[in-house]
Design an enzyme around this catalytic site. Structure first.
Site, PDB file in Angstrom:
ATOM      1  N   GLU A 139       0.834  -1.198   0.000  1.00 55.71           N
ATOM      2  CA  GLU A 139       0.000   0.000   0.000  1.00 55.71           C
ATOM      3  C   GLU A 139       0.876   1.258   0.000  1.00 55.71           C
ATOM      4  OE1 GLU A 139      -2.556  -0.490   3.379  1.00 55.71           O
ATOM      5  OE2 GLU A 139      -3.068  -2.542   2.792  1.00 55.71           O
ATOM      6  N   SER A 166      -6.087  -4.487   1.033  1.00 55.41           N
ATOM      7  CA  SER A 166      -6.584  -5.833   1.313  1.00 55.41           C
ATOM      8  C   SER A 166      -5.389  -6.734   1.548  1.00 55.41           C
ATOM      9  CB  SER A 166      -7.428  -6.365   0.155  1.00 55.41           C
ATOM     10  OG  SER A 166      -7.761  -7.727   0.373  1.00 55.41           O
ATOM     11  N   GLU A 167      -5.052  -6.950   2.817  1.00 57.80           N
ATOM     12  CA  GLU A 167      -3.867  -7.745   3.145  1.00 57.80           C
ATOM     13  C   GLU A 167      -3.973  -9.170   2.619  1.00 57.80           C
ATOM     14  OE1 GLU A 167      -3.530  -4.130   5.148  1.00 57.80           O
ATOM     15  OE2 GLU A 167      -5.225  -5.530   5.198  1.00 57.80           O
ATOM     16  N   HIS A 207      -3.145  -1.123  16.395  1.00 55.23           N
ATOM     17  CA  HIS A 207      -1.970  -0.814  15.584  1.00 55.23           C
ATOM     18  C   HIS A 207      -0.642  -1.034  16.306  1.00 55.23           C
ATOM     19  CE1 HIS A 207      -5.215   1.389  13.559  1.00 55.23           C
ATOM     20  NE2 HIS A 207      -4.486   1.322  12.465  1.00 55.23           N
TER      21      HIS A 207
END
Length: 339
Positions: free
Chosen positions: A26, A63-64, A133
């Site tokens: 990304e 979208s991992e 995170h």
């Protein structure tokens, strides 16, 4: 060179040396995290997109699962992808791809295909990014056969290990502690590689072995320096890779010192420190002069509050206290001499 700069340099060298190496993730085209903007040594070549083109530097959708799956397929069909997954917490979204595909496909297909793919992710702990995170999930992946796991704690190691990872025919997960990104270290000129499964002794000592993992290593070195002034000689070891893990170097050190402290940023429960402690208990129990001490993150979710978050991770003070505990007899003897 900074830690983050060393990663960029390793990627740039690998891509220049081998046209099969591609970089996907990304916002990699925009150099959001600072590893695709060109190193100072090659500033005249511009950023990665200028140098290698958009066919080899690919932005991806958010979208991992799709990113990791695409990288696995690319690796199995001849490319050598480097995948930038940014936050380590985002790895959870692609667990099936990691555990059931990347880790198993070479075995499931009888070695007919290889999986030369590197998955980079950053552990943003200690930076008030909240529970979603801030995870440090490397122990979770240590328990998956077929995956190699590295957690470099310095710029020189980050560069050399990454070059080795890119050239490996097996999937490698590399976990980067973001608090280390800005730290500088002398990095050898030119291309070099550091083999997996070889620990680095950062400080020689005779009284206690201190294993510092990832972002806990600099804290362990500071604690060792403080204890040196008090008469305790600390041997500080950085495992560098966790799969394969250089247990021989750690056991050898404990046989010499008779004491062991392990510091790491992951949770205490089932962490890398637990595995190291178990191995030492198996192979060097007779040499231990004190119980093994582990300094790790508390088993709780990471709070957003800076005041609270700072209390759950290893600190120099917590590591120092652990060294004091295992070296109580040594300190007592030293104090008597001084007295």
């Amino acid at each position: 060179m900074t830690y983050i700069g060393a990663i960029g340099a390793a990627q740039q060298e690998a891509m220049a040396a081998d046209p099969r190496v591609i970089l996907i993730g990304e916002d990699v085209e925009a150099n959001v995290y600072g590893t695709t903007g060109g190193s100072k040594q090659r500033a005249e070549q511009g950023d990665f997109v200028q140098q290698f083109g958009r066919s080899r530097i690919r932005n991806t959708p958010i979208s991992e699962e799709a990113i990791v799956g695409a990288a696995i397929g690319a690796a199995m069909t001849g490319l050598r992808p480097i995948v930038d997954l940014s936050y380590s917490s985002f790895l959870y979204m692609a667990m099936d791809q990691f555990v059931n595909q990347a880790a198993k496909n070479r075995y499931m297909f009888g070695g007919q295909s290889r999986l030369p793919v590197v998955f980079r992710s950053a552990m943003f702990y200690g930076l008030n990014t909240g529970a979603h995170h801030s995870d440090r999930p490397y122990p979770m992946f240590m328990g998956v056969p077929g995956l190699k796991v590295m957690a470099p704690a310095s710029a020189a190691d980050a560069k050399g290990l990454l070059r080795t990872a890119i050239e490996s025919d097996d999937p490698v997960l590399t976990f980067e502690a973001v608090p280390l990104w800005g730290q500088k270290e002398e990095v050898p000129d030119g291309e070099y590689r550091i083999p997996f499964g070889v620990a680095r002794t950062r400080r020689e000592g005779s009284d206690v072995t201190v294993v510092g993992i990832s972002g806990s290593l600099p804290l362990a070195l500071k604690a060792a320096e403080e204890m040196e002034a008090r008469g305790v000689s600390c041997e500080v070891i950085d495992p560098r890779t966790l799969v394969p893990l250089d247990t021989k170097s750690i056991v050898r050190s404990v046989l010499k010192t008779g004491r062991l402290v392990i510091a790491e940023p992951a949770h205490r429960m089932c962490g890398a420190g637990a595995e190291i402690a178990a191995v030492v208990a198996d192979e060097a129990l007779h040499a231990l002069r004190a119980p093994i001490k582990r300094v790790a993150a508390l088993n709780m979710q990471v709070p957003f509050s800076p005041a609270l978050e700072s209390q759950i991770f290893p600190t120099k003070e917590r590591i120092t206290a652990a060294i004091e505990a295992v070296c109580a007899d040594q300190l007592m003897t030293t104090n008597r001499r001084v007295g």
